[in-house]
Write a protein that holds these residues in place. Sequence first.
Motif, PDB file in Angstrom:
ATOM      1  N   MET A   1       0.844  -1.173   0.000  1.00 33.48           N
ATOM      2  CA  MET A   1       0.000   0.000   0.000  1.00 33.48           C
ATOM      3  C   MET A   1       0.883   1.227   0.000  1.00 33.48           C
ATOM      4  O   MET A   1       1.702   1.412   0.897  1.00 33.48           O
ATOM      5  CB  MET A   1      -0.915  -0.015   1.223  1.00 33.48           C
ATOM      6  CG  MET A   1      -1.442   1.316   1.609  1.00 33.48           C
ATOM      7  SD  MET A   1      -3.195   1.571   1.775  1.00 33.48           S
ATOM      8  CE  MET A   1      -3.986   0.251   0.988  1.00 33.48           C
ATOM      9  N   LYS A   2       0.712   2.091  -0.984  1.00 38.68           N
ATOM     10  CA  LYS A   2       1.466   3.333  -1.088  1.00 38.68           C
ATOM     11  C   LYS A   2       0.560   4.484  -0.637  1.00 38.68           C
ATOM     12  O   LYS A   2      -0.513   4.685  -1.199  1.00 38.68           O
ATOM     13  CB  LYS A   2       1.965   3.547  -2.508  1.00 38.68           C
ATOM     14  CG  LYS A   2       3.014   4.623  -2.601  1.00 38.68           C
ATOM     15  CD  LYS A   2       3.725   4.596  -3.945  1.00 38.68           C
ATOM     16  CE  LYS A   2       4.785   5.682  -3.961  1.00 38.68           C
ATOM     17  NZ  LYS A   2       5.381   5.812  -5.272  1.00 38.68           N
ATOM     18  N   VAL A   3       1.002   5.218   0.396  1.00 34.58           N
ATOM     19  CA  VAL A   3       0.187   6.257   1.011  1.00 34.58           C
ATOM     20  C   VAL A   3       0.860   7.614   0.877  1.00 34.58           C
ATOM     21  O   VAL A   3       2.006   7.793   1.305  1.00 34.58           O
ATOM     22  CB  VAL A   3      -0.069   5.943   2.503  1.00 34.58           C
ATOM     23  CG1 VAL A   3      -0.930   7.024   3.138  1.00 34.58           C
ATOM     24  CG2 VAL A   3      -0.729   4.572   2.648  1.00 34.58           C
ATOM     25  N   ALA A   4       0.147   8.580   0.304  1.00 34.33           N
ATOM     26  CA  ALA A   4       0.636   9.951   0.194  1.00 34.33           C
ATOM     27  C   ALA A   4       0.328  10.703   1.478  1.00 34.33           C
ATOM     28  O   ALA A   4      -0.793  10.654   1.982  1.00 34.33           O
ATOM     29  CB  ALA A   4      -0.031  10.650  -0.990  1.00 34.33           C
ATOM     30  N   PHE A   5       1.316  11.394   2.012  1.00 32.01           N
ATOM     31  CA  PHE A   5       1.144  12.312   3.132  1.00 32.01           C
ATOM     32  C   PHE A   5       1.337  13.701   2.554  1.00 32.01           C
ATOM     33  O   PHE A   5       2.454  14.073   2.184  1.00 32.01           O
ATOM     34  CB  PHE A   5       2.180  12.037   4.230  1.00 32.01           C
ATOM     35  CG  PHE A   5       1.845  10.865   5.097  1.00 32.01           C
ATOM     36  CD1 PHE A   5       1.406  11.056   6.402  1.00 32.01           C
ATOM     37  CD2 PHE A   5       1.959   9.566   4.622  1.00 32.01           C
ATOM     38  CE1 PHE A   5       1.092   9.968   7.214  1.00 32.01           C
ATOM     39  CE2 PHE A   5       1.659   8.476   5.428  1.00 32.01           C
ATOM     40  CZ  PHE A   5       1.211   8.682   6.730  1.00 32.01           C
ATOM     41  N   LEU A   6       0.251  14.456   2.427  1.00 35.63           N
ATOM     42  CA  LEU A   6       0.296  15.778   1.806  1.00 35.63           C
ATOM     43  C   LEU A   6       0.511  16.846   2.865  1.00 35.63           C
ATOM     44  O   LEU A   6      -0.306  16.989   3.784  1.00 35.63           O
ATOM     45  CB  LEU A   6      -1.010  16.041   1.033  1.00 35.63           C
ATOM     46  CG  LEU A   6      -1.144  17.402   0.353  1.00 35.63           C
ATOM     47  CD1 LEU A   6      -0.022  17.617  -0.678  1.00 35.63           C
ATOM     48  CD2 LEU A   6      -2.512  17.519  -0.319  1.00 35.63           C
ATOM     49  N   VAL A   7       1.613  17.606   2.726  1.00 35.54           N
ATOM     50  CA  VAL A   7       1.926  18.661   3.685  1.00 35.54           C
ATOM     51  C   VAL A   7       2.487  19.880   2.958  1.00 35.54           C
ATOM     52  O   VAL A   7       3.065  19.774   1.873  1.00 35.54           O
ATOM     53  CB  VAL A   7       2.937  18.196   4.760  1.00 35.54           C
ATOM     54  CG1 VAL A   7       2.368  17.068   5.591  1.00 35.54           C
ATOM     55  CG2 VAL A   7       4.250  17.776   4.141  1.00 35.54           C
ATOM     56  N   ALA A   8       2.319  21.039   3.584  1.00 31.42           N
ATOM     57  CA  ALA A   8       2.883  22.283   3.079  1.00 31.42           C
ATOM     58  C   ALA A   8       4.368  22.343   3.448  1.00 31.42           C
ATOM     59  O   ALA A   8       4.834  21.569   4.295  1.00 31.42           O
ATOM     60  CB  ALA A   8       2.128  23.467   3.686  1.00 31.42           C
ATOM     61  N   PRO A   9       5.119  23.258   2.848  1.00 31.08           N
ATOM     62  CA  PRO A   9       6.546  23.379   3.183  1.00 31.08           C
ATOM     63  C   PRO A   9       6.819  23.683   4.652  1.00 31.08           C
ATOM     64  O   PRO A   9       7.897  23.400   5.146  1.00 31.08           O
ATOM     65  CB  PRO A   9       7.029  24.521   2.291  1.00 31.08           C
ATOM     66  CG  PRO A   9       6.102  24.482   1.114  1.00 31.08           C
ATOM     67  CD  PRO A   9       4.761  24.102   1.702  1.00 31.08           C
ATOM     68  N   GLU A  10       5.859  24.263   5.370  1.00 26.53           N
ATOM     69  CA  GLU A  10       6.030  24.442   6.800  1.00 26.53           C
ATOM     70  C   GLU A  10       4.675  24.461   7.486  1.00 26.53           C
ATOM     71  O   GLU A  10       3.651  24.695   6.864  1.00 26.53           O
ATOM     72  CB  GLU A  10       6.818  25.713   7.127  1.00 26.53           C
ATOM     73  CG  GLU A  10       6.143  26.999   6.778  1.00 26.53           C
ATOM     74  CD  GLU A  10       6.984  28.198   7.221  1.00 26.53           C
ATOM     75  OE1 GLU A  10       7.780  28.074   8.177  1.00 26.53           O
ATOM     76  OE2 GLU A  10       6.836  29.244   6.602  1.00 26.53           O
ATOM     77  N   GLY A  11       4.709  24.149   8.777  1.00 25.98           N
ATOM     78  CA  GLY A  11       3.497  24.258   9.570  1.00 25.98           C
ATOM     79  C   GLY A  11       2.826  22.968   9.966  1.00 25.98           C
ATOM     80  O   GLY A  11       1.866  22.993  10.717  1.00 25.98           O
ATOM     81  N   VAL A  12       3.306  21.818   9.492  1.00 29.24           N
ATOM     82  CA  VAL A  12       2.674  20.557   9.875  1.00 29.24           C
ATOM     83  C   VAL A  12       2.994  20.258  11.340  1.00 29.24           C
ATOM     84  O   VAL A  12       4.104  20.512  11.820  1.00 29.24           O
ATOM     85  CB  VAL A  12       3.106  19.386   8.966  1.00 29.24           C
ATOM     86  CG1 VAL A  12       4.571  19.016   9.161  1.00 29.24           C
ATOM     87  CG2 VAL A  12       2.221  18.174   9.181  1.00 29.24           C
ATOM     88  N   GLU A  13       2.011  19.759  12.062  1.00 25.10           N
ATOM     89  CA  GLU A  13       2.223  19.314  13.443  1.00 25.10           C
ATOM     90  C   GLU A  13       2.999  18.004  13.367  1.00 25.10           C
ATOM     91  O   GLU A  13       2.507  17.003  12.834  1.00 25.10           O
ATOM     92  CB  GLU A  13       0.875  19.112  14.137  1.00 25.10           C
ATOM     93  CG  GLU A  13       0.972  18.746  15.585  1.00 25.10           C
ATOM     94  CD  GLU A  13       1.442  19.892  16.472  1.00 25.10           C
ATOM     95  OE1 GLU A  13       2.046  19.590  17.510  1.00 25.10           O
ATOM     96  OE2 GLU A  13       1.203  21.071  16.135  1.00 25.10           O
ATOM     97  N   GLN A  14       4.234  18.008  13.873  1.00 29.50           N
ATOM     98  CA  GLN A  14       5.143  16.889  13.665  1.00 29.50           C
ATOM     99  C   GLN A  14       4.550  15.545  14.066  1.00 29.50           C
ATOM    100  O   GLN A  14       4.605  14.586  13.303  1.00 29.50           O
ATOM    101  CB  GLN A  14       6.462  17.115  14.405  1.00 29.50           C
ATOM    102  CG  GLN A  14       7.457  15.982  14.158  1.00 29.50           C
ATOM    103  CD  GLN A  14       8.867  16.352  14.486  1.00 29.50           C
ATOM    104  OE1 GLN A  14       9.334  17.417  14.125  1.00 29.50           O
ATOM    105  NE2 GLN A  14       9.564  15.461  15.170  1.00 29.50           N
ATOM    106  N   VAL A  15       3.975  15.445  15.246  1.00 26.18           N
ATOM    107  CA  VAL A  15       3.452  14.168  15.727  1.00 26.18           C
ATOM    108  C   VAL A  15       2.301  13.669  14.844  1.00 26.18           C
ATOM    109  O   VAL A  15       2.101  12.457  14.702  1.00 26.18           O
ATOM    110  CB  VAL A  15       3.055  14.265  17.220  1.00 26.18           C
ATOM    111  CG1 VAL A  15       1.814  15.114  17.429  1.00 26.18           C
ATOM    112  CG2 VAL A  15       2.894  12.889  17.828  1.00 26.18           C
TER     113      VAL A  15
END
Length: 180
Positions: A1-15
């Motif tokens: 299973m290949k899963v995309a994690f979409l995030v902006a260049p900054e601001g994602v909550e690490q955990v």
Amino acid sequence: MKVAFLVAPEGVEQVELTEPWQAVRDAGGTPTLVSTKPGHIQAFNHLDKADTFKVDTTVEEASVGDFDALVLPGGVANPDFLRMDEKAVAFAKGFFEAGKPVAAICHGPWTLVEADVVRDRTLTSWPSLKTDIRNAGGTWVDEQVNVCRGGGNVLITSRKPDDLKAFDDALVSEFAKVRQ
């Protein structure tokens, strides 16, 4: 299973990035970090800078067809930046159009509001998104995790980092069904 994690260049909550990422890996899946720009993304622990993570591919290069599922981590700034990027919004919307499962936590559903895919769906989020979700035609509930089946795909949502165990369990369970 290949899963995309979409995030902006900054601001994602690490955990909210790292724990679901590890849950996907532990279940035998392949997580891929997708962002709006190449290079690295800057994660945060609430309002404080945390670690950086290497981007695997950009929304411009990626295709929904390359993935089996999508995860939208939260953080206040992350989904706000994503919802302002037409390609990121189109990428997220593409998973709904393809009938693929999507999981979003905390402020992550903001991207889904922008993609106009929450209408007639039940979901949870950080409480401040309640009005946005309702205004977009969705039903907001205050639950640790919510799994909404309808509209041709599964939407898994959760409220906050304290709910990560339930969120991870639900997304791994639902994503596994894609392989069956």
